[in-house]
Design a protein around this motif. Structure first.
Motif, short mmCIF file in Angstrom:
data_model
loop_
_atom_site.label_atom_id
_atom_site.label_comp_id
_atom_site.label_asym_id
_atom_site.label_seq_id
_atom_site.Cartn_x
_atom_site.Cartn_y
_atom_site.Cartn_z
N PRO A 144 2.57 18.16 -2.74
CA PRO A 144 2.37 17.02 -3.91
C PRO A 144 3.43 15.90 -3.49
O PRO A 144 3.32 14.76 -4.21
CB PRO A 144 2.93 17.86 -5.24
CG PRO A 144 3.77 18.90 -4.78
CD PRO A 144 3.10 19.30 -3.49
N TYR A 145 4.21 16.08 -2.69
CA TYR A 145 5.36 15.12 -2.34
C TYR A 145 4.76 14.33 -1.05
O TYR A 145 4.34 15.03 -0.04
CB TYR A 145 6.67 15.63 -2.08
CG TYR A 145 7.10 16.76 -3.12
CD1 TYR A 145 7.72 15.91 -4.35
CD2 TYR A 145 6.91 17.75 -3.11
CE1 TYR A 145 8.30 16.61 -5.31
CE2 TYR A 145 7.40 18.54 -4.17
CZ TYR A 145 8.02 18.02 -5.44
OH TYR A 145 8.46 18.62 -6.40
N LYS A 146 4.80 13.21 -1.17
CA LYS A 146 4.44 12.16 -0.16
C LYS A 146 5.64 12.08 0.75
O LYS A 146 6.71 12.02 0.44
CB LYS A 146 3.96 11.16 -0.61
CG LYS A 146 3.03 10.29 0.41
CD LYS A 146 2.38 8.99 -0.21
CE LYS A 146 2.32 8.07 0.95
NZ LYS A 146 2.95 6.85 0.91
N THR A 147 5.48 12.22 1.96
CA THR A 147 6.86 12.27 3.05
C THR A 147 7.07 10.61 3.24
O THR A 147 6.12 9.93 3.55
CB THR A 147 6.59 12.83 4.44
OG1 THR A 147 6.18 14.14 3.94
CG2 THR A 147 7.73 12.76 5.42
N ALA A 148 8.34 10.32 3.00
CA ALA A 148 8.55 9.12 2.99
C ALA A 148 9.43 8.91 4.07
O ALA A 148 10.31 9.49 4.53
CB ALA A 148 9.22 8.42 1.64
N THR A 149 9.81 7.74 4.76
CA THR A 149 10.57 7.28 5.79
C THR A 149 11.45 6.41 5.31
O THR A 149 11.08 5.54 3.99
CB THR A 149 9.82 6.61 6.78
OG1 THR A 149 9.16 5.24 6.48
CG2 THR A 149 8.54 7.61 7.56
N TRP A 150 12.56 6.34 5.87
CA TRP A 150 13.51 5.25 5.22
C TRP A 150 13.29 3.69 5.26
O TRP A 150 13.40 2.81 4.79
CB TRP A 150 14.92 5.36 6.35
CG TRP A 150 15.61 6.62 5.75
CD1 TRP A 150 15.47 7.79 6.51
CD2 TRP A 150 16.45 6.97 4.61
NE1 TRP A 150 16.43 8.77 5.78
CE2 TRP A 150 16.76 8.19 4.70
CE3 TRP A 150 16.79 5.96 3.70
CZ2 TRP A 150 17.60 8.69 3.77
CZ3 TRP A 150 17.87 6.59 2.69
CH2 TRP A 150 18.08 7.96 2.72
N GLU A 151 12.08 3.51 6.38
CA GLU A 151 11.71 2.33 6.35
C GLU A 151 10.76 1.88 5.37
O GLU A 151 10.73 0.83 4.66
CB GLU A 151 10.80 1.92 7.80
CG GLU A 151 11.63 2.02 9.14
CD GLU A 151 11.75 3.42 9.57
OE1 GLU A 151 10.95 4.35 9.39
OE2 GLU A 151 12.88 3.52 10.01
N SER A 152 10.20 2.75 4.79
CA SER A 152 9.34 2.65 3.57
C SER A 152 10.20 2.00 2.51
O SER A 152 9.46 1.77 1.42
CB SER A 152 8.39 3.91 3.08
OG SER A 152 9.01 4.88 2.93
N LEU A 153 11.48 2.39 2.43
CA LEU A 153 12.29 1.99 1.19
C LEU A 153 12.75 0.69 1.20
O LEU A 153 13.01 -0.01 0.25
CB LEU A 153 13.24 2.83 1.30
CG LEU A 153 13.46 4.11 1.16
CD1 LEU A 153 14.72 5.09 1.06
CD2 LEU A 153 12.47 4.84 0.06
N VAL A 154 12.14 0.05 2.25
CA VAL A 154 12.53 -1.53 2.37
C VAL A 154 10.97 -2.07 2.00
O VAL A 154 10.09 -1.77 2.52
CB VAL A 154 12.72 -1.92 3.67
CG1 VAL A 154 12.99 -3.51 3.85
CG2 VAL A 154 13.88 -1.12 4.36
N PRO A 155 11.20 -3.13 1.09
CA PRO A 155 9.77 -3.82 0.58
C PRO A 155 9.18 -4.43 1.78
O PRO A 155 10.05 -5.21 2.69
CB PRO A 155 10.30 -5.04 -0.32
CG PRO A 155 11.63 -4.17 -1.07
CD PRO A 155 12.22 -3.66 0.11
N LYS A 156 7.76 -4.29 1.96
CA LYS A 156 7.10 -4.82 3.05
C LYS A 156 7.13 -6.29 3.14
O LYS A 156 7.46 -6.97 4.40
CB LYS A 156 5.84 -4.28 3.16
CG LYS A 156 5.71 -2.86 3.43
CD LYS A 156 4.14 -2.61 3.70
CE LYS A 156 3.96 -1.00 3.70
NZ LYS A 156 4.27 -0.47 2.46
#
Lengths: 177, 422
Positions: free
Chosen positions: A24-36
């Protein structure tokens, strides 16, 4: 027949758990925490940095502005309420006996001591309902939980990440590496 | 033979040899108590350390070691290397990332209890355990310069009630050589029990700390220079210095940047530490001692159980007749084995239970002493979960150890005891 059954059995036991237990958890990267759409270099487009001398006051001023821009990095709004899984280094904040109930998660080792602190969107304030055992400063962990945005005016950005975790586990190297 | 009469037989046989087994029992009891005691003190020391402060993002003081800053600012142990200028504190508390800041002024004491100068906001903002805030058992926060709020233990030990007058003394320690006798304080509030250093602290206003030292211009009382209490209000009591400050941020993830801001503060050398990180550092230092103590107590358990095995093995010789008669009456080698193993298990279990009981009694008796002298709060309880594991470990090890004499008895032949050697 028996052979077929045992093949099916092996197949199910090998493939089954990973396929059936949907993550149920989507693996996130630290880059994805920065708005595109966030471009820290935008403000500096007009400035031809290549033509500036090191001692140029405009260069010094641009550098300090650049530091501020980076420090006040915005958060990604779409992550509010998202169920994510992310790995990083933990710095304990609140403890109960030798168990940790609140900690900060940062993307790289030494993030708090040897280099300028990471920007606001690269720090996650993690709150765990269940106290976490055996956590030392700068332990590598993988956490899964629900992300929220913590809005509070501060000189370093208007919001930060706050993760209510369901699970904290020791970080394991991805398979095949 | 069915197991129940077998066990009764084992118990009676053990009772017949109660003196030797009794000594072994005492050894196991003492070693279990020691092992559990080490574990309890370790767990409770951590508990009382970590629950002393909660919700504080940064502890700020003059530049020193992070552990030392934590120790004197939060636990009132040790001494500060230097004070912090009041202006620096004002700048920090006005910083936009800061939600609240509490000034702390330490250094005086009252009959061995630390005196903390702070602001009334301390009683609203300071929290311990899991975000629990301070509560007044009776009375209220200080309003006038010479008002004092005492912790629960101070009130209990010294028998203070709201309205009592107390005299503070200069410096830390229980020998009151230099008293601020000319300026008595009035107890206006008593706090609830927290199980933290707050219980052992007398809280006064920052102005009171300034007022106390108005006439201490030469570092010692100057003859003829004394400012009576009534005139104190004529002086500017605004604090000039504090010892440390506790800071809470609007957003906890700003802590690294705020810490950087304090550490790079231009006005004077300051140090900001995150309590969690500093405590963790402290554990890493203490960890080695803890592990050594634990290893020693495990060795003591092993010595105790080895004593049990030795006693039982030695008893096999004197029990030759007994075991041979049992065999002759129809007991199989397996029954003999069970009897011996049961005896070992019985002694170990009884020893472990008595050890745990002894610890419970001793720790209840010594808890006040430990709290007073080491600042460690022992919670009275029978066994915690981690202690239960150790307790189970002792019994299982004892059971495994008693298999050795059991096995030996099993191997003894039937004829062995029936033919007396001459």
């Amino acid at each position: 027949m028996r052979l077929l059954l045992s093949i099916i059995f092996i197949f199910v036991t090998l493939i089954g758990p990973s396929a059936i237990a949907a993550e149920p958890y989507k693996t996130a990267t630290w880059e994805s925490l920065v708005p595109k759409d966030w471009d820290p270099a935008k403000e500096f487009k007009s400035l031809n940095l290549g033509s500036l001398q090191d001692s140029d006051p405009r260069a010094t001023e641009a550098l300090s502005r650049m530091k501020d821009t980076w420090g006040n990095a915005p958060t990604e709004r779409s992550l509010d309420g998202a169920k994510i899984k992310i790995s990083g280094f933990a710095i304990p904040l609140e403890m109960k006996g030798d168990k940790v109930t609140e900690f900060l998660l940062v993307p790289y080792f030494g993030a708090c001591i040897h280099t300028p602190p990471p920007p606001a969107n690269q720090i996650i304030h993690v709150v765990s309902k269940k106290p976490v055992d055996n956590m030392r400063t700068m332990d590598a962990v993988t956490v899964s939980g629900t992300m929220g945005l913590n809005r509070a005016e501060s000189p370093w950005g208007t919001s930060g990440y706050r993760l209510a975790v369901d699970k904290v586990e020791a970080y394991k190297l991805p398979e095949g590496k | 033979m069915s197991p129940i009469p077998l066990l009764r037989l084992a118990a009676r046989s053990a009772w017949a040899r109660r003196l030797t087994l009794g000594v072994t029992l005492v050894a196991i009891m003492l070693s279990t108590a020691l092992l559990l005691c080490v574990e309890r003190v370790r767990a409770d020391a951590r508990q009382s350390f970590t629950q002393s402060v909660s919700g504080v993002d940064l502890v700020v003081g003059a530049r020193t070691g992070s552990v030392q800053l934590m120790l004197y600012a939060v636990f009132h142990a040790g001494a500060a290397t230097n004070n912090v200028d009041w202006k620096s504190f004002e700048i920090l508390s006005a910083h936009p990332a800061v939600e609240w800041a509490l000034p702390l002024s330490l250094g005086d004491s009252h009959r061995g209890f630390a005196v903390l100068g702070t602001t009334p906001a301390y009683f609203e903002r300071f929290s311990y355990g899991e975000h629990q805030s301070l509560k007044f058992r009776s009375g209220e926060s200080f309003a006038k310069v010479f008002d004092a709020v005492v912790g629960s233990e101070v009130a209990a030990k010294l028998g203070y009630k709201v309205g009592d007058a107390i005299t503070l003394s200069h410096g830390m320690g229980s020998a009151n050589l230099l008293e601020h006798g000319d300026k008595p304080f009035q107890v206006v509030g008593i706090l609830e029990v927290t199980g933290t250093p707050v219980d052992r602290t007398i809280h006064v206003g920052l102005e009171a700390i300034t007022a106390l030292h108005l006439d201490w211009v030469a570092g010692a009382p100057v003859k003829g220079l004394s400012i009576p209490q009534d005139f104190v209000s004529k002086f500017d009591l605004k604090p000039k210095e504090i010892t440390a400050a506790l800071i809470g941020l609007k957003r906890r993830s700003d802590v690294f940047r705020m810490q950087r801001f304090v550490n790079e503060f231009r006005g004077e050398p300051l140090l900001a530490v995150m309590p969690g990180v500093a405590l963790d550092e402290l554990w890493q230092t203490i960890g080695l001692v803890e592990r050594t103590l634990f290893a020693v107590s495990v060795l003591v358990i092993i010595v105790g159980l080895a004593g049990l095995v030795a006693t039982m093995l030695a008893s096999l010789n004197e029990r030759r007749r007994e075991l041979a008669i049992l065999r002759a009456l129809g007991a199989g080698p397996g029954d003999i084995f069970i009897m011996l193993a049961a005896e070992g298990l019985l002694v170990t279990t009884l020893g472990a239970v008595l050890g745990a009981a002894m610890l419970a009694i001793v720790s209840t008796i010594f808890a006040p002493w430990l709290l007073e002298h080491l600042g460690v709060l022992l919670t009275p309880r029978l066994l915690s979960l981690s202690e239960l594991y150790l307790f189970g470990g002792v019994i299982i090890t004892g059971m495994l150890a008693s298999l050795v004499p059991g096995w030996r008895a099993w191997r003894m032949s039937l004829a062995d005891g029936l033919t007396p050697r001459t």
